[in-house]
Design an enzyme around this catalytic site. Sequence first.
Site, PDB file in Angstrom:
ATOM      1  N   PHE A   1     -19.188 -23.973 -10.839  1.00 12.54           N
ATOM      2  CA  PHE A   1     -19.150 -22.656 -10.222  1.00 12.54           C
ATOM      3  C   PHE A   1     -19.937 -22.614  -8.912  1.00 12.54           C
ATOM      4  CE2 PHE A   1     -22.857 -22.867 -12.897  1.00 12.54           C
ATOM      5  CZ  PHE A   1     -23.853 -22.370 -12.080  1.00 12.54           C
TER       6      PHE A   1
ATOM      7  N   GLY B   1     -23.278 -26.543 -11.112  1.00 10.22           N
ATOM      8  CA  GLY B   1     -22.112 -26.760 -11.946  1.00 10.22           C
ATOM      9  C   GLY B   1     -20.859 -26.537 -11.144  1.00 10.22           C
TER      10      GLY B   1
ATOM     11  N   ASP C   1     -19.127 -18.221 -24.480  1.00  8.36           N
ATOM     12  CA  ASP C   1     -19.695 -19.493 -23.999  1.00  8.36           C
ATOM     13  C   ASP C   1     -21.170 -19.607 -24.382  1.00  8.36           C
ATOM     14  OD1 ASP C   1     -19.510 -21.982 -22.817  1.00  8.36           O
ATOM     15  OD2 ASP C   1     -19.981 -21.257 -20.804  1.00  8.36           O
TER      16      ASP C   1
ATOM     17  N   GLY D   1     -30.326 -25.893 -10.793  1.00  5.13           N
ATOM     18  CA  GLY D   1     -29.183 -26.485 -11.477  1.00  5.13           C
ATOM     19  C   GLY D   1     -27.913 -26.241 -10.695  1.00  5.13           C
TER      20      GLY D   1
END
Length: 843
Positions: A539, A537, A653, A535
């Site tokens: 970051f 993102g 989160d 994955g």
Amino acid sequence: MALLVFLLLFGQILLCTGADTINSTTPLSGSQKIVSQGSKFTLGFYSPPKPQSKTISSTSDDYYYIGIWYSTVPLLTPVWTATADMLVSAPTAASLEIAKDGNLVLRDQTRNRQIWSTNVSISSNSTMAIIRDSGSLELTDASNPSIVYWQSIDHPTDTWLPGAKLGLNKITGVSNRLVSWKNSADPSPGLFSLELDPNGTTQLFIRWNESVNYWTSGPWNGKYFTLMPEAAKNIYRFQFINNATESYLSYSMEEDSLVSRFIIDVTGQTKQLIWMDSKQQWILVWAQPQPWCDVYALCGAYGSCTNPLNASDTYCNCVKGFSQKVQSDWDLQDYSGGCKRNAPLFCETNSSSAHTQSDKFYVMTDVRLPDNARGAVAKSSQECQVACLNNCSCTAYAYNPAGCVVWHEDLINLQEQYSGEGGGTLLLRLAASELPDQQRTSELPDQQRTKTRISGSVVGGVAAVLIILAIMSFFLFQKCRRDRTLRISENAGAAPTDFRYTDLLDDIRSIDSLLLDLSTLRAATNDFGEGNMLGKGGFGMVHKGVLPDGKQIAVKRLCQSSTQGIGELKSELVLVAKLRHRNLVSLIGVCLEEQEKILVYEFMPNRSLDTILFDSEKCRDLDWERRFKIISGVARGLRYLHEESQLKIVHRDLKASNILLDLDYNPKISDFGLAKIFGGDQSEDVTRRIAGTYGYMSPEYAMHGQYSAKSDAFSFGVLVLEIVTGRRNNGSCNSEQYVYLVNLVWEYWTRGKVIELIDPSLSDHPSHVDQVLKCIQIGLLCVQNRPEDRPTMSSVNVMLSSQSARLPSVSMPAFSDGLSGRSDNNSEAASSNGMTITKLEPR
């Protein structure tokens, strides 16, 4: 004569077999009952159930009332009582019958006296009483039942049934109102009532002792009362009539099959409840006022109220130096008697003993100050205390910037742990024997301040010496720190120039064993190749890898250009390395060579929850047992973070993509990049930089930057609703309009149709419906608007694990309509108020 005897016997048989009428030849007594034609309601003698307690004997004599209750509900639930203030010693000693004047009366046969009567003028002496499926007992003309002389629905007790009028007859001045029971086992009139404003405004009031209005519904706006919007979203159709002769509110049911009722409870709240066969209990849909402590004088004199987390918790307690006046009343939820002093005041004893001490004052901080305060002339807290001591009737005092106030009556409406308007510090007058030495305030506040100044001088001298020692220690520490940084920098192959990076290296000084070589990670992930990517993102990226010993890992590599990455890495490094729990992801190592910022975690074969839950095919792998395991595991992990770990941590989160699943579908909370550590006494904090994920944010965090453990509870509630329904919180990707899942669940919950929202893939497991509904209720409890109304994670764990725990009532959840716009799923967005949103891909 024989014919008369036959008719009487025949009438008794009809009553025993559930006829729906009483006439001049068929009185009702003993165990006889009449049942409405559709078998919805029953009229007869009943004895209220007695709760088990230490002070109430289960073998005490029973007492009986004539009343109406639901035929279809196995739990005896009276909706109307004729003799609310007149009990009957035994049903066999009383008879409900048609009198000679046509009225329906209740007679005490042993004393040959009339206990109760409909007491209306009747033109015909040929009448009968009939119980209707509406729950109303009607006295009608025997030859023409359409002529109704009297009906119980016009004389409600504590329950408001569909079709009944709650309002005011403007000609007679008679008000149809609800009146609470005295306690949970006594239907005689209590202190609380619900009625339409007798002054003519279009709003409902809850009143205490027919004198104090402590709650209002707000005016009627044509669809609902303005302060009760939840009433417009449920299963009722309301009608408000206001004309020259009367003003009243009535309602009907959207679905006749539902069994639902409005009551004014012994707690002083008005409630809407629905009977649920699957749970065999009444389910609370909403209650007003929502906080118990908003009920006026609920706990009586010297009783202190604390809004409880669970409905089964105690919310009334006696203050220091007092005990329950009548314990048996408290066991029946009747707190109106309040509390009594354990020891008399010095001024009340007229004692002249040299060993008898004068009264003292017990300091109660953060309380809602009681009613009926009086002003007193005093220029300081010392003078205020003296003013109270000089008057034996003075029970407490408070001194604040507005001056001195004292109380000369019983203290009512006390509330502890209170931070709202009207709060402050109260000094309660007690006998000296009630206070240990460390709790006494025999020294007046001014004297205490003098001692404080003297003590401060001594402490200041000691502090100066300590500061000098601290400065010396600091310089020694800085030297060691620089030496250590250089050693790590040499191993990393480059000298760090960013001070934030240097701080990061210091953070791992106690976890050297976690350092991993960059070359090892490159080999493990095929040089961070795309084929190993799990994955990505804003970051950076997450790759799957295999260490030389065969251990599978997940490698989180932050972008070197990411400013967010520094803070996220530090947070995860410090937190995860020190946390150890079976429901938290485990940190294996960290790599900081060549300015890399890499965290290495245990590999989760089933990846993140969202990759399975929201996939139409994969979701079938999540049967209810696995879903409940995930819900329970996440709840345990949050409880550990909030209450049990060496650090008090708020995650900030929590969402489906941050819940990782191992081979056995055990959940692991991950991604601590936004987590915050709280101090020992800290319960909340405020930030100007709001970061998180839309839909999971609590309203106080999204709007004002306020976050606490209750913010995580809100996110957990949304997650639970997602797990149960199988729906994303942000709605369908194909929908034209954003769908807020919490809104949807609440709508179906209030309509009694929430079972329709359960994920269709769970339809093969009907045996778990009760557990599923419990999880939905827990989810709704967690997404309530006010943080203080949400349960702690400890309480959530109790609710999940207990088979008998009674769940609190659910109030309208937070509807963050301001956050309901569709978001761009392909980018990291920033709102106009500076809010940043983390969008993470599945791992």
